[in-house]
Design a protein around this motif. Structure first.
Motif, PDB file in Angstrom:
ATOM      1  N   ALA A  22       0.828  -1.206   0.000  1.00 27.19           N
ATOM      2  CA  ALA A  22       0.000   0.000   0.000  1.00 27.19           C
ATOM      3  C   ALA A  22       0.864   1.258   0.000  1.00 27.19           C
ATOM      4  O   ALA A  22       0.568   2.234  -0.709  1.00 27.19           O
ATOM      5  CB  ALA A  22      -0.923  -0.012   1.210  1.00 27.19           C
ATOM      6  N   ALA A  23       1.933   1.244   0.781  1.00 22.48           N
ATOM      7  CA  ALA A  23       2.800   2.414   0.828  1.00 22.48           C
ATOM      8  C   ALA A  23       3.405   2.714  -0.540  1.00 22.48           C
ATOM      9  O   ALA A  23       3.417   3.869  -1.005  1.00 22.48           O
ATOM     10  CB  ALA A  23       3.904   2.193   1.861  1.00 22.48           C
ATOM     11  N   LEU A  24       3.888   1.686  -1.212  1.00 27.00           N
ATOM     12  CA  LEU A  24       4.529   1.884  -2.510  1.00 27.00           C
ATOM     13  C   LEU A  24       3.522   2.304  -3.573  1.00 27.00           C
ATOM     14  O   LEU A  24       3.795   3.199  -4.384  1.00 27.00           O
ATOM     15  CB  LEU A  24       5.248   0.595  -2.920  1.00 27.00           C
ATOM     16  N   GLU A  25       2.359   1.661  -3.589  1.00 22.45           N
ATOM     17  CA  GLU A  25       1.384   1.964  -4.626  1.00 22.45           C
ATOM     18  C   GLU A  25       0.795   3.361  -4.470  1.00 22.45           C
ATOM     19  O   GLU A  25       0.338   3.955  -5.446  1.00 22.45           O
ATOM     20  CB  GLU A  25       0.267   0.911  -4.613  1.00 22.45           C
ATOM     21  N   ARG A  26       0.818   3.891  -3.239  1.00 26.84           N
ATOM     22  CA  ARG A  26       0.254   5.221  -3.011  1.00 26.84           C
ATOM     23  C   ARG A  26       1.318   6.316  -3.046  1.00 26.84           C
ATOM     24  O   ARG A  26       1.040   7.465  -2.738  1.00 26.84           O
ATOM     25  CB  ARG A  26      -0.491   5.221  -1.682  1.00 26.84           C
ATOM     26  N   ARG A  67      19.589  -5.461   1.602  1.00 25.61           N
ATOM     27  CA  ARG A  67      19.929  -5.958   0.267  1.00 25.61           C
ATOM     28  C   ARG A  67      19.128  -5.227  -0.809  1.00 25.61           C
ATOM     29  O   ARG A  67      19.581  -5.091  -1.955  1.00 25.61           O
ATOM     30  CB  ARG A  67      19.650  -7.465   0.203  1.00 25.61           C
ATOM     31  N   ARG A  68      17.958  -4.714  -0.441  1.00 30.11           N
ATOM     32  CA  ARG A  68      17.104  -4.009  -1.389  1.00 30.11           C
ATOM     33  C   ARG A  68      17.272  -2.484  -1.298  1.00 30.11           C
ATOM     34  O   ARG A  68      16.534  -1.750  -1.941  1.00 30.11           O
ATOM     35  CB  ARG A  68      15.641  -4.376  -1.147  1.00 30.11           C
ATOM     36  N   GLY A  69      18.177  -2.017  -0.456  1.00 33.69           N
ATOM     37  CA  GLY A  69      18.434  -0.591  -0.365  1.00 33.69           C
ATOM     38  C   GLY A  69      17.708   0.112   0.754  1.00 33.69           C
ATOM     39  O   GLY A  69      17.838   1.332   0.911  1.00 33.69           O
ATOM     40  N   SER A  70      16.938  -0.600   1.550  1.00 32.24           N
ATOM     41  CA  SER A  70      16.215  -0.008   2.658  1.00 32.24           C
ATOM     42  C   SER A  70      16.871  -0.451   3.966  1.00 32.24           C
ATOM     43  O   SER A  70      17.984  -0.978   3.974  1.00 32.24           O
ATOM     44  CB  SER A  70      14.739  -0.428   2.602  1.00 32.24           C
ATOM     45  N   ARG A 170      14.171  -3.623  -5.448  1.00 29.63           N
ATOM     46  CA  ARG A 170      14.767  -2.450  -4.798  1.00 29.63           C
ATOM     47  C   ARG A 170      13.677  -1.677  -4.064  1.00 29.63           C
ATOM     48  O   ARG A 170      12.526  -1.622  -4.502  1.00 29.63           O
ATOM     49  CB  ARG A 170      15.429  -1.526  -5.819  1.00 29.63           C
ATOM     50  N   LEU A 171      14.063  -1.091  -2.947  1.00 22.44           N
ATOM     51  CA  LEU A 171      13.180  -0.247  -2.161  1.00 22.44           C
ATOM     52  C   LEU A 171      13.869   1.082  -1.900  1.00 22.44           C
ATOM     53  O   LEU A 171      15.102   1.132  -1.794  1.00 22.44           O
ATOM     54  CB  LEU A 171      12.841  -0.916  -0.822  1.00 22.44           C
TER      55      LEU A 171
END
Length: 477
Positions: A22-26, A67-70, A170-171
């Motif tokens: 939800a955070a990413l899609e918004r 590993r994903r940048g977060s 990636r985040l």
């Protein structure tokens, strides 16, 4: 980019994670945060085995995020004040999380949601743990289900497998929003000293990657014989996914999808039997939501007047330590102590011994399991104990009393499970391992350290339970 706090609890994964999605899609920058606040959990703060697992799971999640940048922000409670302070510090617009269903947590989360919204934040929770929310299924009369079969029939008819969501490679980094670092993991959950949990990790690998491997291994190697092998104590016939599901390292939707994807390679009986076990997990959470008193009280109110025996500290401790003199019971309790887990069939046997032959209240067992199981889940633990004790939803009748000798012979026919966990009995021939007191000469010569007899005579213990149940059913004079 505006910030959203993704508040993690028992949903320690990135795959099929609805709050993160939800955070990413918004269009928010997700800040994953875990707040350690055992005092918020009421009478059922996590036990030692759960904390040992959680520590490793958090470490695995932190590594996946990096590993994903977060990165994972680890903090101490109390929860509401910590979330409010963090939101103010980061300028967060939203706090997102997946729901939990323990009574104390549901009440706390409702207060948190109200307080955050009153402060002008977008506060939203999601279903990330169940196939159905507890309020989505009801009888024709609109009541909660208390019997599993119609519950599961209704659930299967209504279920439409949703599309699962893959975490991005990636985040965005919280550093982009100037988010501070939290406290070290050792300050949140120190490693056990001494390392009493060492035996756990021979069997389990906490974390999302460990959950994926466990699921793939089960589907490939055990699902095809699940209906027949799941009850055999000495065989790897169960999924052993319960701790991964409890800590949310894999979603139940992902598990169900993997089982259904096996298709014709797996017989329908095996597939359906495993899905029904997911259904029992679902049923337990629905019962807990609708009857929040059940962790400490009998769902069946008749048993409030039942003549439970006064707990003997010596007998209770012997049961905990696997020194009852009943091999299948002792094997289960020692497996639990060494690995943090116990085979489901054996869980029922040891629970029946405690609540029927010893006639001790089921909460004594539930509390011990709560502290020693890595999959200690309030809904499942309560449902399991009340089911065996005959006091809960769709429970086995109290007069159904497992004979531990017959159970051992049926579900550990070669005595391998007993020999593994009660090694002093390994020199005995297989038939003698089930009831060694019936072979006193062999027991004295080959296993002198094992108790000479069970802590209560099997026939006498069974009759005592039946007499107590008959008195409960008799009308008062």
């Amino acid at each position: 980019m505006a910030v959203a706090l993704v508040w993690l609890r028992d949903d320690l994964r990135l795959d099929d994670q609805p709050a993160l999605r939800a955070a990413l899609e918004r269009g928010w920058l997700p800040v994953p945060v875990y707040i350690h606040a055992p005092d918020d959990e009421g009478d059922w703060a996590p036990g030692a085995a759960s904390d040992a697992w959680r520590r490793r799971s958090l470490a695995a999640l932190a590594a996946e995020l990096e590993r994903r940048g977060s990165r994972l922000l680890l903090l101490h409670g109390p929860t509401l004040g910590t979330l409010q302070a963090l939101a103010a510090l980061t300028g967060a617009e939203a706090v997102l999380w997946t729901r939990r269903y323990e009574p104390a947590i549901e009440q706390r989360d409702a207060k948190i949601k109200r307080a955050l919204r009153q402060a002008g934040l977008h506060a939203e929770s999601f279903n990330g743990a169940l196939l159905f929310e507890p309020w989505e299924l009801a009888t024709r009369q609109g009541d909660p289900y208390r019997v599993f079969t119609p519950f599961w029939r209704s659930a299967r008819a209504a279920w439409r497998a949703p599309r699962t969501w893959d975490a991005p490679a990636r985040l965005p980094s919280p550093d982009e929003a100037g988010v501070p670092h939290g406290v070290p993991l050792d300050d949140v959950l120190p490693a056990p000293r001494p390392a009493w949990d060492a035996g756990f990790w021979d069997r389990f690998v906490p974390g999302e990657a460990g959950a994926r491997r466990a699921l793939a291994h089960f589907v490939e190697h055990a699902l095809g014989d699940y209906a027949a092998a799941r009850d055999m104590a000495g065989e790897p016939g169960t999924s052993r996914l319960s701790p991964h599901l409890h800590f949310g390292e894999v979603s139940v939707q992902r598990v169900a999808a993997a089982v259904l994807a096996a298709g014709e390679a797996v017989a329908a009986a095996d597939r359906d039997r495993f899905l029904a076990e997911l259904g029992w997990r679902e049923f337990a959470h629905h019962v807990l939501h609708h009857y929040p008193h059940v962790p400490g009280r009998n769902l069946d109110p008749r048993f409030e007047a039942f003549a439970w025996a006064n707990p003997s500290p010596a007998k209770l401790q012997a049961w905990r330590e696997g020194r009852t003199g009943v091999p299948i019971v002792d094997a289960g309790m020692r497996e639990l102590w060494h690995t943090g887990w116990m085979h489901n069939r054996v869980r029922m046997i040891v629970a029946s011994w405690l609540t029927k032959h010893l006639r001790l209240h089921w909460e004594h067992g539930a509390r011990w399991f709560w502290d020693t199981l890595v999959d200690a889940d309030l809904a499942n633990n309560t449902q399991g104990w009340q089911w065996t004790a005959g006091t809960g939803a769709d429970a086995a009748p109290y007069f159904r009393i497992f004979n531990p000798v017959a159970q051992a012979a049926k579900f550990d026919p070669d005595g391998a499970y007993i020999a593994r966990w009660v090694p002093e009995l390994a020199p005995l021939p297989v038939p003698a391992r089930f009831a060694p007191w019936e072979h006193p000469d062999l027991l004295r010569r080959l296993a002198p350290a094992y108790p000479r007899r069970p802590q209560v005579d099997l026939a006498a213990g069974r009759q005592g339970a039946l007499d107590a149940f008959a008195a409960l059913r008799s009308p008062a004079l």
